[in-house]
Design an enzyme around this catalytic site. Structure first.
Site, PDB file in Angstrom:
ATOM      1  N   GLU A  39      54.606 105.481  47.493  1.00  9.25           N
ATOM      2  CA  GLU A  39      55.158 104.715  46.280  1.00  9.25           C
ATOM      3  C   GLU A  39      56.406 104.454  46.307  1.00  9.25           C
ATOM      4  O   GLU A  39      57.084 103.458  45.782  1.00  9.25           O
ATOM      5  CB  GLU A  39      54.717 105.469  45.084  1.00  9.25           C
ATOM      6  CG  GLU A  39      53.482 105.864  44.633  1.00  9.25           C
ATOM      7  CD  GLU A  39      52.765 106.570  45.451  1.00  9.25           C
ATOM      8  OE1 GLU A  39      53.142 107.356  46.127  1.00  9.25           O
ATOM      9  OE2 GLU A  39      51.575 106.849  44.839  1.00  9.25           O
ATOM     10  N   GLU A  75      58.761  96.380  68.545  1.00  8.67           N
ATOM     11  CA  GLU A  75      57.973  96.482  67.191  1.00  8.67           C
ATOM     12  C   GLU A  75      56.612  96.294  67.480  1.00  8.67           C
ATOM     13  O   GLU A  75      55.594  97.227  67.196  1.00  8.67           O
ATOM     14  CB  GLU A  75      58.178  95.596  66.286  1.00  8.67           C
ATOM     15  CG  GLU A  75      59.658  95.668  65.469  1.00  8.67           C
ATOM     16  CD  GLU A  75      59.860  94.793  64.197  1.00  8.67           C
ATOM     17  OE1 GLU A  75      58.721  94.380  63.669  1.00  8.67           O
ATOM     18  OE2 GLU A  75      61.166  94.650  63.927  1.00  8.67           O
ATOM     19  N   GLY A 131      54.514  86.397  61.217  1.00  9.70           N
ATOM     20  CA  GLY A 131      53.140  86.911  61.515  1.00  9.70           C
ATOM     21  C   GLY A 131      53.391  87.529  63.123  1.00  9.70           C
ATOM     22  O   GLY A 131      52.178  87.542  63.493  1.00  9.70           O
ATOM     23  N   SER A 132      54.312  87.759  63.827  1.00 10.55           N
ATOM     24  CA  SER A 132      54.299  88.133  64.897  1.00 10.55           C
ATOM     25  C   SER A 132      53.822  89.536  65.451  1.00 10.55           C
ATOM     26  O   SER A 132      52.843  89.760  66.269  1.00 10.55           O
ATOM     27  CB  SER A 132      55.831  88.189  65.916  1.00 10.55           C
ATOM     28  OG  SER A 132      56.535  89.073  65.377  1.00 10.55           O
ATOM     29  N   MET A 155      56.364  91.296  52.382  1.00  8.76           N
ATOM     30  CA  MET A 155      57.664  91.205  51.612  1.00  8.76           C
ATOM     31  C   MET A 155      57.353  91.591  50.237  1.00  8.76           C
ATOM     32  O   MET A 155      58.617  91.439  49.277  1.00  8.76           O
ATOM     33  CB  MET A 155      58.500  89.760  51.640  1.00  8.76           C
ATOM     34  CG  MET A 155      58.710  89.543  53.083  1.00  8.76           C
ATOM     35  SD  MET A 155      59.764  90.725  54.069  1.00  8.76           S
ATOM     36  CE  MET A 155      61.248  90.506  53.441  1.00  8.76           C
ATOM     37  N   ARG A 156      56.322  92.270  49.654  1.00 12.27           N
ATOM     38  CA  ARG A 156      56.120  92.781  48.396  1.00 12.27           C
ATOM     39  C   ARG A 156      55.988  94.313  48.316  1.00 12.27           C
ATOM     40  O   ARG A 156      55.148  94.720  49.329  1.00 12.27           O
ATOM     41  CB  ARG A 156      55.380  92.174  47.638  1.00 12.27           C
ATOM     42  CG  ARG A 156      55.425  90.676  47.172  1.00 12.27           C
ATOM     43  CD  ARG A 156      54.192  90.011  46.648  1.00 12.27           C
ATOM     44  NE  ARG A 156      53.821  90.659  45.349  1.00 12.27           N
ATOM     45  CZ  ARG A 156      54.732  90.836  44.278  1.00 12.27           C
ATOM     46  NH1 ARG A 156      55.839  90.240  43.908  1.00 12.27           N
ATOM     47  NH2 ARG A 156      54.279  91.533  43.073  1.00 12.27           N
ATOM     48  N   ARG A 161      52.646  93.264  39.262  1.00 10.93           N
ATOM     49  CA  ARG A 161      52.380  93.809  40.432  1.00 10.93           C
ATOM     50  C   ARG A 161      50.858  94.275  40.565  1.00 10.93           C
ATOM     51  O   ARG A 161      50.388  94.088  41.583  1.00 10.93           O
ATOM     52  CB  ARG A 161      53.499  94.764  40.877  1.00 10.93           C
ATOM     53  CG  ARG A 161      53.638  95.212  42.030  1.00 10.93           C
ATOM     54  CD  ARG A 161      54.450  96.301  42.493  1.00 10.93           C
ATOM     55  NE  ARG A 161      55.909  95.647  42.098  1.00 10.93           N
ATOM     56  CZ  ARG A 161      56.473  94.866  42.849  1.00 10.93           C
ATOM     57  NH1 ARG A 161      56.130  94.151  44.026  1.00 10.93           N
ATOM     58  NH2 ARG A 161      57.851  94.498  42.665  1.00 10.93           N
ATOM     59  N   HIS A 166      59.133  98.657  60.160  1.00 10.30           N
ATOM     60  CA  HIS A 166      60.349  98.395  59.408  1.00 10.30           C
ATOM     61  C   HIS A 166      61.445  98.339  60.836  1.00 10.30           C
ATOM     62  O   HIS A 166      61.414  99.278  61.593  1.00 10.30           O
ATOM     63  CB  HIS A 166      60.737  99.552  58.510  1.00 10.30           C
ATOM     64  CG  HIS A 166      62.097  99.276  57.809  1.00 10.30           C
ATOM     65  ND1 HIS A 166      62.238  98.279  56.765  1.00 10.30           N
ATOM     66  CD2 HIS A 166      63.341  99.928  58.375  1.00 10.30           C
ATOM     67  CE1 HIS A 166      63.602  98.382  56.582  1.00 10.30           C
ATOM     68  NE2 HIS A 166      64.034  99.141  57.390  1.00 10.30           N
TER      69      HIS A 166
HETATM   70  C1  GRF Z   1      59.700  92.407  61.398  1.00  7.76           C
HETATM   71  O1  GRF Z   1      61.056  92.711  61.552  1.00  7.76           O
HETATM   72  C2  GRF Z   1      59.098  93.831  60.677  1.00  7.76           C
HETATM   73  O2  GRF Z   1      59.840  94.990  60.739  1.00  7.76           O
HETATM   74  C3  GRF Z   1      59.771  93.619  59.159  1.00  7.76           C
HETATM   75  O3  GRF Z   1      59.558  92.067  59.016  1.00  7.76           O
HETATM   76  C4  GRF Z   1      59.631  91.365  60.283  1.00  7.76           C
HETATM   77  C5  GRF Z   1      58.358  90.620  60.453  1.00  7.76           C
HETATM   78  O4  GRF Z   1      58.048  89.960  61.468  1.00  7.76           O
HETATM   79  N1  GRF Z   1      58.957  94.167  58.267  1.00  7.76           N
HETATM   80  P1  GRF Z   1      56.735  89.315  61.773  1.00  7.76           P
HETATM   81  O5  GRF Z   1      56.308  88.539  60.365  1.00  7.76           O
HETATM   82  O6  GRF Z   1      55.804  90.308  62.275  1.00  7.76           O
HETATM   83  O7  GRF Z   1      57.061  88.516  62.911  1.00  7.76           O
END
Ligand code: GRF
Length: 202
Positions: free
Chosen positions: A141, A173, A11-12, A89-90, A64, A108
């Site tokens: 999608e 990011e 969750g950063s 992650m889904r 889903r 991403h």
């Molecule tokens: C990040 O590298 C993001 O690009 C990818 O998953 C990671 C999540 O990191 N989709 P965080 O949970 O936000 O720290």
């Protein structure tokens, strides 16, 4: 603008968004809710410590779409206008994407369309690319395939490892996500204004 953030882990990016909203770097916005599909997600306690409602909505073997129906109804209950995927992650179902179309962002860790999917940093190193980075894009999608909003790049050092590259990209990011949210915020404000006007006329 009410932001809902979906996470699965650390969750950063979520923390960066919450902090930016609180410091005014993302103006006129609140983080209305954080939702994780994993009860173990470390980001949940950070959200709670900042007074943001933090929910766990696990899949529990559902399809889903059935899982997404519960997510969408929680987001709607909190009045969410913009959904930010931050290490969620889904894959989202077409049902979810349709309801929040053009209102879902993802981050991403590669310069899309290169290296979608898992282990993007590993994929980049395996291909021997000399630059990589991160991408914030609209979610459609297909996996990691929607229109690109913001990209930031890093140079890859000769002795780069997955760990060092991931760290360099992660630093970018957080800023990239803020820039992207500020870019789409204007569009959303206009749409909400049109929507209000329409409902007043009705
Ligand atoms: C990040 O590298 C993001 O690009 C990818 O998953 C990671 C999540 O990191 N989709 P965080 O949970 O936000 O720290």
């Amino acid at each position: 603008m009410k932001i809902g953030i979906l996470i699965s882990g650390r969750g950063s990016n979520m923390a960066a968004i919450i902090d930016a909203v609180n410091s005014g770097d993302i103006p006129d916005a609140t983080v209305a809710v954080v939702i994780s599909d994993k009860s173990s997600a470390a980001g949940l306690s950070y959200a709670e410590s900042k007074g943001v409602p933090a929910l766990v909505i696990e899949r529990h073997g559902r399809s889903r779409e059935d899982h997404d129906k519960e997510l969408v109804s929680a987001l709607q209950k909190h009045g969410v206008d913009l959904v930010c995927l931050a290490g969620y992650m889904r894959l989202l179902s077409p049902y979810f994407v349709q309801i929040y179309r053009e209102r879902i962002l993802n981050i991403h860790p590669s310069l899309l369309p290169s290296f979608p999917g898992l282990n993007a940093q590993r994929q980049a190193l395996d291909h021997g690319v000399k630059v990589s980075g991160c991408t914030v894009h609209y979610v459609n999608e297909q996996l990691d395939a929607g229109a690109i909003i913001v990209q930031k790049y890093v140079e890859i050092a000769p002795d780069e490892t997955v760990e060092s590259l991931s760290e360099k990209i992660l630093d970018l990011e957080h800023q990239a996500y803020l820039d992207a949210i500020n870019k789409v915020a204007g569009l959303i404000a206009n749409e909400n204004r049109d929507f209000d006007a329409a409902s007043v006329r009705a």
